[in-house]
Design a protein around this motif. Structure first.
Motif, mmCIF file in Angstrom:
data_model
loop_
_atom_site.group_PDB
_atom_site.id
_atom_site.type_symbol
_atom_site.label_atom_id
_atom_site.label_comp_id
_atom_site.label_asym_id
_atom_site.label_seq_id
_atom_site.Cartn_x
_atom_site.Cartn_y
_atom_site.Cartn_z
ATOM 1 N N GLU A 17 -22.028 -7.580 63.709
ATOM 2 C CA GLU A 17 -20.833 -7.024 64.370
ATOM 3 C C GLU A 17 -21.216 -5.905 65.339
ATOM 4 N N GLY A 18 -22.407 -6.013 65.896
ATOM 5 C CA GLY A 18 -22.817 -5.021 66.898
ATOM 6 C C GLY A 18 -23.630 -3.895 66.302
ATOM 7 N N ASN A 19 -24.400 -3.294 67.149
ATOM 8 C CA ASN A 19 -25.314 -2.212 66.779
ATOM 9 C C ASN A 19 -24.790 -0.906 67.367
ATOM 10 N N PRO A 20 -24.758 0.214 66.593
ATOM 11 C CA PRO A 20 -25.353 0.453 65.274
ATOM 12 C C PRO A 20 -24.398 0.379 64.075
ATOM 13 N N ALA A 21 -23.326 -0.392 64.173
ATOM 14 C CA ALA A 21 -22.384 -0.458 63.032
ATOM 15 C C ALA A 21 -23.089 -0.903 61.754
ATOM 16 N N VAL A 54 -18.761 5.594 63.850
ATOM 17 C CA VAL A 54 -19.250 5.275 65.197
ATOM 18 C C VAL A 54 -18.155 5.653 66.190
ATOM 19 N N ARG A 55 -18.527 5.755 67.453
ATOM 20 C CA ARG A 55 -17.548 6.099 68.490
ATOM 21 C C ARG A 55 -17.056 4.846 69.214
ATOM 22 N N LEU A 56 -15.778 4.884 69.579
ATOM 23 C CA LEU A 56 -15.222 3.806 70.398
ATOM 24 C C LEU A 56 -16.005 3.686 71.710
ATOM 25 N N PRO A 57 -16.170 2.459 72.235
ATOM 26 C CA PRO A 57 -15.469 1.236 71.870
ATOM 27 C C PRO A 57 -16.037 0.513 70.645
ATOM 28 N N LEU A 58 -17.056 1.063 69.980
ATOM 29 C CA LEU A 58 -17.550 0.434 68.748
ATOM 30 C C LEU A 58 -16.642 0.840 67.590
ATOM 31 N N VAL A 59 -16.609 -0.013 66.587
ATOM 32 C CA VAL A 59 -15.885 0.314 65.353
ATOM 33 C C VAL A 59 -16.826 0.054 64.181
ATOM 34 N N VAL A 60 -16.515 0.669 63.047
ATOM 35 C CA VAL A 60 -17.393 0.486 61.879
ATOM 36 C C VAL A 60 -17.368 -0.975 61.430
ATOM 37 N N ALA A 61 -18.403 -1.378 60.736
ATOM 38 C CA ALA A 61 -18.496 -2.753 60.232
ATOM 39 C C ALA A 61 -17.294 -3.064 59.344
ATOM 40 N N SER A 62 -16.826 -4.307 59.419
ATOM 41 C CA SER A 62 -15.687 -4.733 58.595
ATOM 42 C C SER A 62 -16.049 -4.638 57.112
ATOM 43 N N THR A 63 -15.022 -4.562 56.272
ATOM 44 C CA THR A 63 -15.253 -4.476 54.821
ATOM 45 C C THR A 63 -16.080 -5.654 54.337
ATOM 46 N N ILE A 104 -26.516 -0.871 60.928
ATOM 47 C CA ILE A 104 -27.541 0.048 60.400
ATOM 48 C C ILE A 104 -26.886 1.316 59.849
ATOM 49 N N LYS A 105 -25.774 1.753 60.436
ATOM 50 C CA LYS A 105 -25.085 2.927 59.889
ATOM 51 C C LYS A 105 -24.509 2.639 58.500
ATOM 52 N N THR A 106 -24.121 1.384 58.258
ATOM 53 C CA THR A 106 -23.672 1.001 56.912
ATOM 54 C C THR A 106 -24.804 1.197 55.907
ATOM 55 N N ILE A 107 -26.003 0.752 56.264
ATOM 56 C CA ILE A 107 -27.175 0.916 55.385
ATOM 57 C C ILE A 107 -27.484 2.391 55.169
ATOM 58 N N LEU A 108 -27.538 3.149 56.265
ATOM 59 C CA LEU A 108 -27.903 4.570 56.174
ATOM 60 C C LEU A 108 -26.862 5.369 55.388
ATOM 61 N N ALA A 109 -25.591 4.965 55.500
ATOM 62 C CA ALA A 109 -24.540 5.630 54.710
ATOM 63 C C ALA A 109 -24.708 5.302 53.227
ATOM 64 N N GLU A 110 -25.029 4.054 52.934
ATOM 65 C CA GLU A 110 -25.253 3.625 51.547
ATOM 66 C C GLU A 110 -26.457 4.355 50.939
ATOM 67 N N LEU A 111 -27.458 4.652 51.787
ATOM 68 C CA LEU A 111 -28.639 5.395 51.321
ATOM 69 C C LEU A 111 -28.373 6.897 51.214
ATOM 70 N N GLY A 112 -27.185 7.340 51.672
ATOM 71 C CA GLY A 112 -26.833 8.764 51.599
ATOM 72 C C GLY A 112 -27.462 9.611 52.688
ATOM 73 N N ILE A 113 -27.849 8.965 53.795
ATOM 74 C CA ILE A 113 -28.523 9.723 54.869
ATOM 75 C C ILE A 113 -27.539 10.144 55.966
ATOM 76 N N VAL A 114 -26.615 9.253 56.336
ATOM 77 C CA VAL A 114 -25.599 9.592 57.347
ATOM 78 C C VAL A 114 -24.218 9.214 56.796
ATOM 79 N N LYS A 115 -23.179 9.653 57.525
ATOM 80 C CA LYS A 115 -21.815 9.196 57.217
ATOM 81 C C LYS A 115 -21.520 7.998 58.114
ATOM 82 N N ASN A 116 -20.650 7.136 57.647
ATOM 83 C CA ASN A 116 -20.429 5.875 58.364
ATOM 84 C C ASN A 116 -19.350 5.989 59.444
#
Length: 290
Positions: free
Chosen positions: A248-252, A268-277, A254-266
């Motif tokens: 669903e596009g980059n970096p949506a 992104v800025r428009l026009p990107l949106v966070v990965a779907s559930t 990788i940010k999901t992974i990094l958020a799951e690892l506790g490194i970043v919050k999930n």
């Protein structure tokens, strides 16, 4: 320039809930990568959502990474665009002393022909700075053909490397076969990293690598050492997650992974949106397997 070898990562820009830059998470991300085998860091690439950062934010992000890195790893700075003279001006005016090279994407949207692409990089070579050509046709709308890359490599020694991200792997092999000795190629496609490295490439500038730096850097090193079977074991383990993060596009992804690892919050800025559930669930399930 041989120190830009192995695993380079195109760092994300972490954001807070209000979409301001999250510098604490950026510190964590840089430290995590340095401690886990990443060989060099790429600042303000596409993965950094650089297109949505103001010039003040770009400056702040760059300075923060330089400070946190503290000369531990080589750094590469992304400066690209589709106005040749403006890109040249930005390269000339930037303080490049902390950086080993500039990563400059080929002009997007204008869709110049091969001669236009050649002339664009000829102008950038005229700055005298160390420049990495970046070919990513899926984003720019135009392919820098192997013949154009080889022509530039032969004529301008400071165009010393290409981050190649064409969808046709034969193009990588054509460049590797025809390039002059001093010129290096790194994969710009995570999934092609291993075959391209085994064919003589210098590794990768990676997205997935910042989530799995230990595994990815080990795989690349095994490829350099000719340990093909062991390298492919790691490659095969990471193929599914690598495909998922780009679904669903980059970096949506990788940010999901990094958020799951506790490194970043999930965020992104428009026009990107966070990965779907649905995609986030798939990524988390794949992470549990790895």
């Amino acid at each position: 320039m041989s120190n830009l070898k192995g695993l380079g990562v195109a760092l994300v820009t972490p954001f807070n809930e209000d979409l301001s830059v999250d510098f604490d998470s950026l510190t964590k991300l840089v430290d995590f990568n340095i401690k886990n085998g990443t060989n060099y860091l790429v600042v303000l690439g596409t993965t950094a959502e650089a297109a949505t950062l103001s010039s003040e934010e770009k400056k702040a992000v760059t300075e923060h990474i330089i400070k946190v890195n503290n000369n531990r790893l080589p750094l590469v700075l992304g400066i690209g665009g589709n106005d040749t003279m403006d890109v040249k001006k930005q390269i000339e005016e930037a303080d490049l002393s902390p950086f080993d090279a500039v990563l400059s994407v080929s002009p997007y949207y204008n869709r110049p022909n091969q001669e236009g692409l050649y002339q664009h990089y000829k102008v950038l070579a005229g700055t005298g700075k160390q420049i990495i050509i970046y070919n990513v046709p899926s984003r720019t709308g135009q392919n820098v053909e192997a013949s154009t890359t080889v022509r530039l490599a032969k004529e301008f020694p400071n165009l010393f490397m290409i981050k190649e991200a064409a969808s046709n792997i034969n193009q990588y092999f054509d460049i590797l076969r025809q390039k002059p000795e001093h010129f290096n190629l790194v994969s710009g496609d995570d999934e092609f990293t291993l075959p391209v490295t085994l064919a003589g490439g210098n590794g990768v500038i990676s997205v997935i690598g910042q989530g799995y730096p230990k595994e990815f850097s080990t795989m690349v090193q095994l490829a350099f050492d000719g340990k093909v079977k062991e390298a492919y074991e790691i490659h095969n383990k990471l193929v599914d997650i690598t495909r998922l993060i780009f679904a669903e596009g980059n970096p949506a992804g990788i940010k999901t992974i990094l958020a799951e690892l506790g490194i970043v919050k999930n965020y992104v800025r428009l026009p990107l949106v966070v990965a779907s559930t649905g995609l986030q669930d798939k990524i988390k399930a794949e992470m549990a397997k790895i």
